[in-house]
Design a protein around this motif. Structure first.
Motif, PDB file in Angstrom:
ATOM      1  N   LYS A  74      -7.190  -4.240   5.671  1.00 14.52           N
ATOM      2  CA  LYS A  74      -6.708  -4.137   4.299  1.00 14.52           C
ATOM      3  C   LYS A  74      -5.798  -2.923   4.173  1.00 14.52           C
ATOM      4  CE  LYS A  74     -11.107  -5.872   2.659  1.00 14.52           C
ATOM      5  NZ  LYS A  74     -12.295  -5.611   1.871  1.00 14.52           N
ATOM      6  N   ARG A  75      -4.923  -2.969   3.194  1.00 16.06           N
ATOM      7  CA  ARG A  75      -4.079  -1.820   2.864  1.00 16.06           C
ATOM      8  C   ARG A  75      -4.561  -1.252   1.541  1.00 16.06           C
ATOM      9  NH1 ARG A  75       1.952  -2.285   4.974  1.00 16.06           N
ATOM     10  NH2 ARG A  75       1.441  -3.081   7.036  1.00 16.06           N
ATOM     11  N   VAL A  76      -4.664   0.078   1.504  1.00 17.46           N
ATOM     12  CA  VAL A  76      -5.185   0.755   0.323  1.00 17.46           C
ATOM     13  C   VAL A  76      -4.221   1.870  -0.047  1.00 17.46           C
ATOM     14  CG1 VAL A  76      -7.086   2.153  -0.553  1.00 17.46           C
ATOM     15  CG2 VAL A  76      -7.562   0.260   0.966  1.00 17.46           C
ATOM     16  N   LYS A  77      -3.928   1.970  -1.324  1.00 15.38           N
ATOM     17  CA  LYS A  77      -3.070   3.045  -1.825  1.00 15.38           C
ATOM     18  C   LYS A  77      -3.952   3.998  -2.629  1.00 15.38           C
ATOM     19  CE  LYS A  77       1.026   2.087  -3.540  1.00 15.38           C
ATOM     20  NZ  LYS A  77       2.101   1.673  -4.464  1.00 15.38           N
ATOM     21  N   ILE A  78      -3.846   5.307  -2.315  1.00 18.95           N
ATOM     22  CA  ILE A  78      -4.595   6.317  -3.062  1.00 18.95           C
ATOM     23  C   ILE A  78      -3.606   7.146  -3.853  1.00 18.95           C
ATOM     24  CG2 ILE A  78      -6.067   8.334  -2.893  1.00 18.95           C
ATOM     25  CD1 ILE A  78      -7.442   7.129  -0.599  1.00 18.95           C
ATOM     26  N   LYS A  79      -3.810   7.188  -5.165  1.00 15.01           N
ATOM     27  CA  LYS A  79      -2.956   7.955  -6.054  1.00 15.01           C
ATOM     28  C   LYS A  79      -3.613   9.304  -6.327  1.00 15.01           C
ATOM     29  CE  LYS A  79      -0.709   4.088  -8.276  1.00 15.01           C
ATOM     30  NZ  LYS A  79      -0.342   3.468  -9.540  1.00 15.01           N
ATOM     31  N   PRO A  80      -2.855  10.286  -6.815  1.00 14.51           N
ATOM     32  CA  PRO A  80      -3.463  11.588  -7.123  1.00 14.51           C
ATOM     33  C   PRO A  80      -4.655  11.443  -8.064  1.00 14.51           C
ATOM     34  CG  PRO A  80      -1.098  11.753  -7.222  1.00 14.51           C
ATOM     35  CD  PRO A  80      -1.420  10.301  -7.019  1.00 14.51           C
ATOM     36  N   GLY A  81      -5.663  12.238  -7.816  1.00 18.53           N
ATOM     37  CA  GLY A  81      -6.904  12.113  -8.556  1.00 18.53           C
ATOM     38  C   GLY A  81      -7.865  11.186  -7.851  1.00 18.53           C
ATOM     39  N   TYR A  82      -7.536  10.807  -6.604  1.00 23.06           N
ATOM     40  CA  TYR A  82      -8.368   9.964  -5.753  1.00 23.06           C
ATOM     41  C   TYR A  82      -8.615   8.597  -6.359  1.00 23.06           C
ATOM     42  CZ  TYR A  82      -9.182  14.457  -3.596  1.00 23.06           C
ATOM     43  OH  TYR A  82      -8.998  15.661  -3.003  1.00 23.06           O
ATOM     44  N   LYS A  83      -7.636   8.039  -7.047  1.00 22.68           N
ATOM     45  CA  LYS A  83      -7.744   6.684  -7.575  1.00 22.68           C
ATOM     46  C   LYS A  83      -7.356   5.715  -6.471  1.00 22.68           C
ATOM     47  CE  LYS A  83      -6.113   3.639 -11.169  1.00 22.68           C
ATOM     48  NZ  LYS A  83      -5.184   3.439 -12.270  1.00 22.68           N
ATOM     49  N   VAL A  84      -8.251   4.782  -6.141  1.00 28.36           N
ATOM     50  CA  VAL A  84      -8.026   3.817  -5.070  1.00 28.36           C
ATOM     51  C   VAL A  84      -7.462   2.536  -5.676  1.00 28.36           C
ATOM     52  CG1 VAL A  84      -9.108   2.455  -3.245  1.00 28.36           C
ATOM     53  CG2 VAL A  84      -9.890   4.779  -3.692  1.00 28.36           C
ATOM     54  N   VAL A  85      -6.331   2.066  -5.122  1.00 25.81           N
ATOM     55  CA  VAL A  85      -5.688   0.830  -5.568  1.00 25.81           C
ATOM     56  C   VAL A  85      -5.599  -0.098  -4.372  1.00 25.81           C
ATOM     57  CG1 VAL A  85      -3.614  -0.179  -6.553  1.00 25.81           C
ATOM     58  CG2 VAL A  85      -4.339   2.101  -7.264  1.00 25.81           C
ATOM     59  N   LYS A  86      -6.154  -1.305  -4.492  1.00 27.02           N
ATOM     60  CA  LYS A  86      -6.047  -2.284  -3.407  1.00 27.02           C
ATOM     61  C   LYS A  86      -4.662  -2.888  -3.407  1.00 27.02           C
ATOM     62  CE  LYS A  86     -10.810  -3.908  -3.196  1.00 27.02           C
ATOM     63  NZ  LYS A  86     -11.666  -5.088  -3.312  1.00 27.02           N
ATOM     64  N   MET A  87      -4.108  -3.043  -2.227  1.00 26.53           N
ATOM     65  CA  MET A  87      -2.809  -3.678  -2.081  1.00 26.53           C
ATOM     66  C   MET A  87      -3.035  -5.161  -1.817  1.00 26.53           C
ATOM     67  SD  MET A  87      -0.747  -1.189  -2.483  1.00 26.53           S
ATOM     68  CE  MET A  87       0.791  -1.851  -1.932  1.00 26.53           C
ATOM     69  N   VAL A  88      -2.257  -6.001  -2.463  1.00 27.22           N
ATOM     70  CA  VAL A  88      -2.365  -7.441  -2.282  1.00 27.22           C
ATOM     71  C   VAL A  88      -1.425  -7.844  -1.161  1.00 27.22           C
ATOM     72  CG1 VAL A  88      -2.073  -9.682  -3.371  1.00 27.22           C
ATOM     73  CG2 VAL A  88      -2.912  -7.749  -4.700  1.00 27.22           C
ATOM     74  N   ALA A  89      -1.955  -8.584  -0.213  1.00 17.01           N
ATOM     75  CA  ALA A  89      -1.135  -9.047   0.915  1.00 17.01           C
ATOM     76  C   ALA A  89      -0.158 -10.113   0.421  1.00 17.01           C
ATOM     77  CB  ALA A  89      -2.018  -9.618   2.013  1.00 17.01           C
ATOM     78  N   LYS A  90       1.064 -10.054   0.910  1.00 17.85           N
ATOM     79  CA  LYS A  90       2.062 -11.031   0.529  1.00 17.85           C
ATOM     80  C   LYS A  90       1.734 -12.368   1.166  1.00 17.85           C
ATOM     81  CE  LYS A  90       5.777  -7.706   0.131  1.00 17.85           C
ATOM     82  NZ  LYS A  90       7.089  -7.297   0.653  1.00 17.85           N
ATOM     83  N   LYS A  91       1.873 -13.433   0.399  1.00 16.90           N
ATOM     84  CA  LYS A  91       1.622 -14.766   0.939  1.00 16.90           C
ATOM     85  C   LYS A  91       2.824 -15.218   1.735  1.00 16.90           C
ATOM     86  CE  LYS A  91      -1.490 -16.263  -2.685  1.00 16.90           C
ATOM     87  NZ  LYS A  91      -1.757 -17.278  -3.708  1.00 16.90           N
ATOM     88  N   LYS A  92       2.570 -15.823   2.850  1.00 19.58           N
ATOM     89  CA  LYS A  92       3.634 -16.333   3.689  1.00 19.58           C
ATOM     90  C   LYS A  92       4.100 -17.674   3.140  1.00 19.58           C
ATOM     91  CE  LYS A  92       1.934 -14.139   7.852  1.00 19.58           C
ATOM     92  NZ  LYS A  92       1.433 -14.361   9.206  1.00 19.58           N
ATOM     93  N   GLU A  93       5.406 -17.835   3.102  1.00 16.89           N
ATOM     94  CA  GLU A  93       5.949 -19.101   2.635  1.00 16.89           C
ATOM     95  C   GLU A  93       5.875 -20.123   3.762  1.00 16.89           C
ATOM     96  OE1 GLU A  93       9.799 -18.808   0.927  1.00 16.89           O
ATOM     97  OE2 GLU A  93       9.299 -16.971  -0.144  1.00 16.89           O
ATOM     98  N   PRO A  94       5.572 -21.349   3.445  1.00 21.73           N
ATOM     99  CA  PRO A  94       5.484 -22.370   4.501  1.00 21.73           C
ATOM    100  C   PRO A  94       6.851 -22.602   5.122  1.00 21.73           C
ATOM    101  CG  PRO A  94       5.240 -23.380   2.328  1.00 21.73           C
ATOM    102  CD  PRO A  94       5.267 -21.904   2.132  1.00 21.73           C
TER     103      PRO A  94
END
Length: 96
Positions: A74-94
């Motif tokens: 998984k990819r996780v983004k941490i913003k100042p103040g230790y706020k954790v934001v989950k990154m959504v994986a891009k869907k692959k186009e068929p």
């Protein structure tokens, strides 16, 4: 007696200001990497975290980590103040 109460007051007020300055420094100038990694481990406490990699770091904005767990990566983004934001994986186009 006055000197003891004065010393006690100075220690208490000084301690409060030290904690406030530490928090403001973390909020304004970015956090230390070991604190961020501890926050990630705390966030994923129900899963087994195998590896944590720092992908991108922009002070005062965010830090991007790649967290490898037993199930998935998984990819996780941490913003100042230790706020954790989950990154959504891009869907692959068929492919056609």
């Amino acid at each position: 007696m006055e000197s003891i109460s004065s010393l006690l007051y100075t220690i208490i007020v000084g301690g409060i200001f030290v904690f406030i300055f530490i928090y403001l420094y973390d909020l304004l100038f970015g956090e230390k990497q070991d604190k961020q990694i501890r926050k990630i481990h705390k966030y994923y406490r129900n899963e087994t975290v195998q590896k944590v990699e720092m992908l991108e770091h922009q002070p005062k904005k965010f830090t991007l980590y790649q967290v490898k767990t037993a199930k998935e990566t998984k990819r996780v983004k941490i913003k100042p103040g230790y706020k954790v934001v989950k990154m959504v994986a891009k869907k692959k186009e068929p492919s056609r």
